[in-house]
Write an enzyme that holds these catalytic residues in place. Structure first.
Site, PDB file in Angstrom:
ATOM      1  N   HIS B 235       2.858  74.663  55.533  1.00 57.98           N
ATOM      2  CA  HIS B 235       2.534  73.916  56.733  1.00 57.98           C
ATOM      3  C   HIS B 235       2.970  72.453  56.658  1.00 57.98           C
ATOM      4  CE1 HIS B 235       1.413  73.793  60.794  1.00 57.98           C
ATOM      5  NE2 HIS B 235       0.899  72.612  60.569  1.00 57.98           N
ATOM      6  N   PHE B 387       8.066  78.055  67.177  1.00 57.21           N
ATOM      7  CA  PHE B 387       8.697  77.088  66.273  1.00 57.21           C
ATOM      8  C   PHE B 387      10.152  76.807  66.629  1.00 57.21           C
ATOM      9  CE2 PHE B 387       8.881  80.863  63.233  1.00 57.21           C
ATOM     10  CZ  PHE B 387      10.262  80.977  63.185  1.00 57.21           C
ATOM     11  N   HIS B 388      10.721  77.565  67.573  1.00 59.86           N
ATOM     12  CA  HIS B 388      12.025  77.127  68.074  1.00 59.86           C
ATOM     13  C   HIS B 388      11.863  75.966  69.062  1.00 59.86           C
ATOM     14  CE1 HIS B 388      13.741  80.628  66.037  1.00 59.86           C
ATOM     15  NE2 HIS B 388      14.889  79.995  66.143  1.00 59.86           N
ATOM     16  N   ARG B 449       7.861  89.960  65.399  1.00 62.93           N
ATOM     17  CA  ARG B 449       8.935  89.105  64.933  1.00 62.93           C
ATOM     18  C   ARG B 449       9.621  89.773  63.739  1.00 62.93           C
ATOM     19  NH1 ARG B 449       6.028  84.218  61.513  1.00 62.93           N
ATOM     20  NH2 ARG B 449       8.198  83.689  61.112  1.00 62.93           N
ATOM     21  N   ARG B 450      10.685  89.164  63.223  1.00 68.49           N
ATOM     22  CA  ARG B 450      11.301  89.566  61.965  1.00 68.49           C
ATOM     23  C   ARG B 450      11.654  91.041  61.894  1.00 68.49           C
ATOM     24  NH1 ARG B 450       8.089  86.452  57.089  1.00 68.49           N
ATOM     25  NH2 ARG B 450       9.285  84.575  57.326  1.00 68.49           N
TER      26      ARG B 450
END
Lengths: 169, 596
Positions: B235, B387-388, B449-450
């Protein structure tokens, strides 16, 4: 230190926002009783799940009136039991572990979501409603076949559940 | 300002040696950006099933490369370049020993090259090496030892960089015993303080557990422990990415807007708050982890929510500084001043659009931070959507925009084309608006995701905010625009490097409206803040880590090594090395016993 009047106001509003955010979560915990995945379950030897009384036989079992316990094992690349069959209109406590790497356990379209960590056991309690089918996906990268790792949770009527012998295996 | 006096010196005129380091760091950063962008476009088109040019099993190699090159190399190389510029400029003195400076740059470049090789080797079947562990490298997924070793060398390089800056500061302090720490230097020192605290945990995780395990000296690790140590670092590292952007917003953006920073004291307060609060929050990435008590998660959440404060204060100060600039340029009215800003300058528009998206990212971050609502979106595509906006726009777009302003200062070469620059930053904004919005929406549908192939055989996603397929198209278009934008940025920079050197490009930074003399002395007492920060870290982490070790043991409850094909390789390696390492292994085993 000189702080502009508007800036003081902004600061005060920011702190109110922060306290309100913490407050809503606190209310969620003590009011509606949203429980977190925590450390309630004892650890397990991921390499010897077949010797563990909880996970030697992945299953769904009745423990009380309309109360059920499910023991689920995530592995590269699937979930056991498959499908997971649970009765409608009941309270089901899911126990999820992994026998190899870290996986995710997400019932698609719901907030039933947890990590499955080897050596640890996640416990989440869900309320089922009408009979339906849910998709189950691994939402943590777990290896080259990660994208084929899926499962099913079938919510069936109480009578159908019993006619299957009460066990989804 | 274009009215800069001819005799005014640019950074490169004054500090040619340091300017060379800054340029080298920036070019390393942009090389990583190019690689990251190539893997980004492959990944976007694969995931959305527009074009699948690689097998899905290789998708995770692409994803690891995209993540590591973007958030470790691109961001951190830019940071060390910017901080070298900022510290030297604001102290107005050269670094103590430029050889040390080149040493840390060399270590970082070497480390990242090793890690990069271990990742890219995953594409070549004939090479027995891979690191398909993604940016988070959660054990028991295992990478080649070179992956961990490279990261270690890279991080050691950043530590020496910090020491280089601290030593230069102390030399300045001896020459200026009574002066306030210049604001940009204050930002460098506080950010590096945070970095030392944060990176100590990942260094411990890699050196004590992951590297010995990947070399076959220990058979297994405790996955919850290494994961917790990762997030101890994972973080605060996001603030490590963000602080260069904050530095540009606080110290360069007001100047470009035609004004001055609104408040130096509050800028210092904000950076101090980041030192204090950015580390004792990492467990909020583990809300859904078993084996960690609810109380620890709650403490982490409370700290996280208070971490909103410095960013909310920043929003005020930055907007106020820009408004001040606009009014200096003749702007009037409640919102009319907005028209008196230099919107044609890519450095201005880029940073403003980045700030706007950061606000949106802040709101989706509040959802992530909420312990209960997090269940709905944890590990769904919502999270990369978030986070983009933050690292992918607030940080990345600010770095690109900042480059348009700073590159002439460190090279005496004017930017090749401001028009291309302006087009590029706006294109990034549009591309990210499409991609990120659709990613958030898919996350709410439950799309994970991922994953290489988010479509599954056994069920269909529910439909809201447009269906899964429609959102995929938005993601693919957005990702393509982002790729084009990156190429335009890099092309513009390459053409800039071909420009002849000119004079008269100097743009000195003005002092704040409310200056350092208004800031209480205590803000500059770094020892005090380090002490409080460490106390908060101990309070937030000592009990959880003790509990994790107590539950699973230092080396984990019966967990193996994956991929399995690695195991025999390491057995062979361990056998061959047994005479040499036997003593070490015995020693470490007995240490482990004692600790247990």
């Amino acid at each position: 230190m000189h702080i502009h009047a508007y800036e003081k106001l902004w600061l005060a509003l920011s702190i109110v926002l922060i306290l309100a955010l913490i407050g809503t979560v606190t209310y969620g915990a003590v009011g509606p009783g949203v429980a977190m995945v925590a450390d309630s379950q004892s650890t397990v030897d991921a390499a010897a799940l077949d010797e563990d009384e909880r996970f030697s036989e992945p299953r769904v079992e009745q423990v009380g009136e309309n109360e059920y316990e499910a023991y689920i094992v995530a592995y590269q690349f699937g979930f056991e039991p498959s499908p997971i069959v649970v009765p409608a209109n009941s309270t089901v406590t899911l126990h999820v572990t992994s026998r190899d790497v870290i996986h995710g356990f997400e019932v698609v379209g719901t907030s039933a979501n947890t990590m499955a960590v080897p050596g640890e056991v996640s416990e989440i309690t869900v309320e089922t409603e009408e009979p339906t089918e849910y998709g189950l996906v691994c939402n943590e990268y777990c290896g080259a076949g990660h994208h084929v790792m899926e499962g099913k949770i079938n919510v069936v009527s109480q009578s159908e559940f019993e006619s299957r012998g009460g066990d989804s295996e | 300002m274009s009215t800069a006096i001819e005799s005014e010196q640019t950074f490169v005129d004054k500090f040619p040696d340091e300017a060379r380091v800054v340029r080298a760091a920036f070019l390393s950063s942009f090389f990583a950006l190019l690689l990251g962008a190539i893997f980004g476009i492959i990944q976007t088109l694969h995931r959305t099933d527009v074009a699948r040019i690689i097998p899905s099993t290789d998708y995770y190699t692409v994803l690891t490369a995209h993540g590591v090159f973007m958030v470790i190399s691109f961001t951190i190389f830019f940071l060390v370049g910017l901080f070298t510029w900022a510290l030297t400029r604001s102290l107005d003195r050269p670094l103590l020993n430029i050889k040390i400076t080149w040493t840390w740059y060399g270590l970082m470049a070497t480390g990242m090259t090793l890690t990069g090789i271990s990742i890219l080797a995953g594409f070549v079947d004939s090479i027995d090496m891979s690191a398909d562990v993604l940016y988070t490298f959660y054990a028991p997924l295992q990478a080649h030892p070179l992956f961990y070793a490279g990261l270690t060398v890279f991080i050691v390089g950043t530590w020496i960089a910090g020491a280089d800056w601290f030593r230069t500061f102390l030399a300045w302090r001896r020459e200026h015993p009574d002066e306030r720490i210049p604001l940009q230097t204050f930002m460098v020192l506080t950010t590096m303080t945070m970095w030392y605290i944060a990176s100590s945990a990942v260094a411990a995780s890699v050196l004590l557990f992951l590297l010995p395990w990947s070399l076959g000296f220990i058979d297994q690790v405790n996955p919850t422990l290494t994961r917790t140590l990762f997030w101890f670092f994972g973080h605060p590292v996001v603030y490590f990415w963000l602080m260069p952007a904050y530095m540009l917003w606080y110290t360069v953006l007001p100047k470009i807007a035609g004004g001055r920073l609104f408040s130096d004291p509050l800028a210092r307060v904000v950076f101090v708050l980041f030192v204090l609060l950015s580390t004792p929050v990492g467990i909020h990435h583990q809300y859904l982890d078993p084996g960690i008590a609810e109380g620890f998660k709650f403490i982490s959440m409370t700290n996280t929510m208070f971490l909103l404060l410095p960013s909310l204060l920043t929003a005020f100060t930055v907007v106020a500084s820009v408004e001040y600039g606009a009014r200096q340029r003749g702007g009037t009215g409640l919102l009319g001043w907005l028209t008196n800003l230099p919107w044609r300058k890519p450095e201005f528009t880029g940073m403003m659009l980045a700030g706007l998206m950061f606000a949106a990212g802040g709101f989706s971050g509040m959802v992530n931070a909420g312990m209960n609502i997090n269940y709905l979106i944890h590990n769904t595509l919502w999270v990369p959507g978030h986070f983009h906006l933050t690292v992918g726009t607030a940080v990345a777009l600010t770095m690109m925009a900042g480059t348009y302003w700073i590159w002439p200062q460190i090279s005496n070469k004017p930017i090749y084309s401001s028009q291309i620059g302006l087009f590029q930053v706006v294109l990034w904004f549009i591309g990210m608006a499409l991609m990120s919005n659709a990613m958030h929406a898919q996350g709410l549908l439950g799309v994970p995701r991922r994953t290489a192939e988010p479509e599954y055989s056994g069920f269909d996603y529910p439909t809201m905010f447009g269906g899964f397929e429609e959102l995929n198209i938005q993601i693919a278009i957005g990702g393509t625009l982002l790729f084009v934008s990156t190429i335009l940025f890099l092309g513009n920079l390459v053409l800039t490097m071909g420009n002849p050197k000119v004079s008269g490009l100097a743009e000195p930074l003005p002092s704040p409206v409310s200056g350092a003399e208004d800031a209480p002395q205590v803000l500059d007492n770094l020892r005090l803040w380090v002490g409080i920060a460490l106390t908060l870290v101990v309070l937030a982490y000592a009990l959880p880590i003790a509990a994790i070790i107590n539950r699973g043991g230092l080396l984990g409850p019966g967990v193996g090594t994956y991929p399995v094909w690695l195991a025999p390789l390491f057995d062979a390696l361990a056998d061959a090395a047994a005479p040499l390492f036997g003593a070490v292994a015995d020693l470490s085993a007995s240490v482990v016993e004692v600790v247990r």
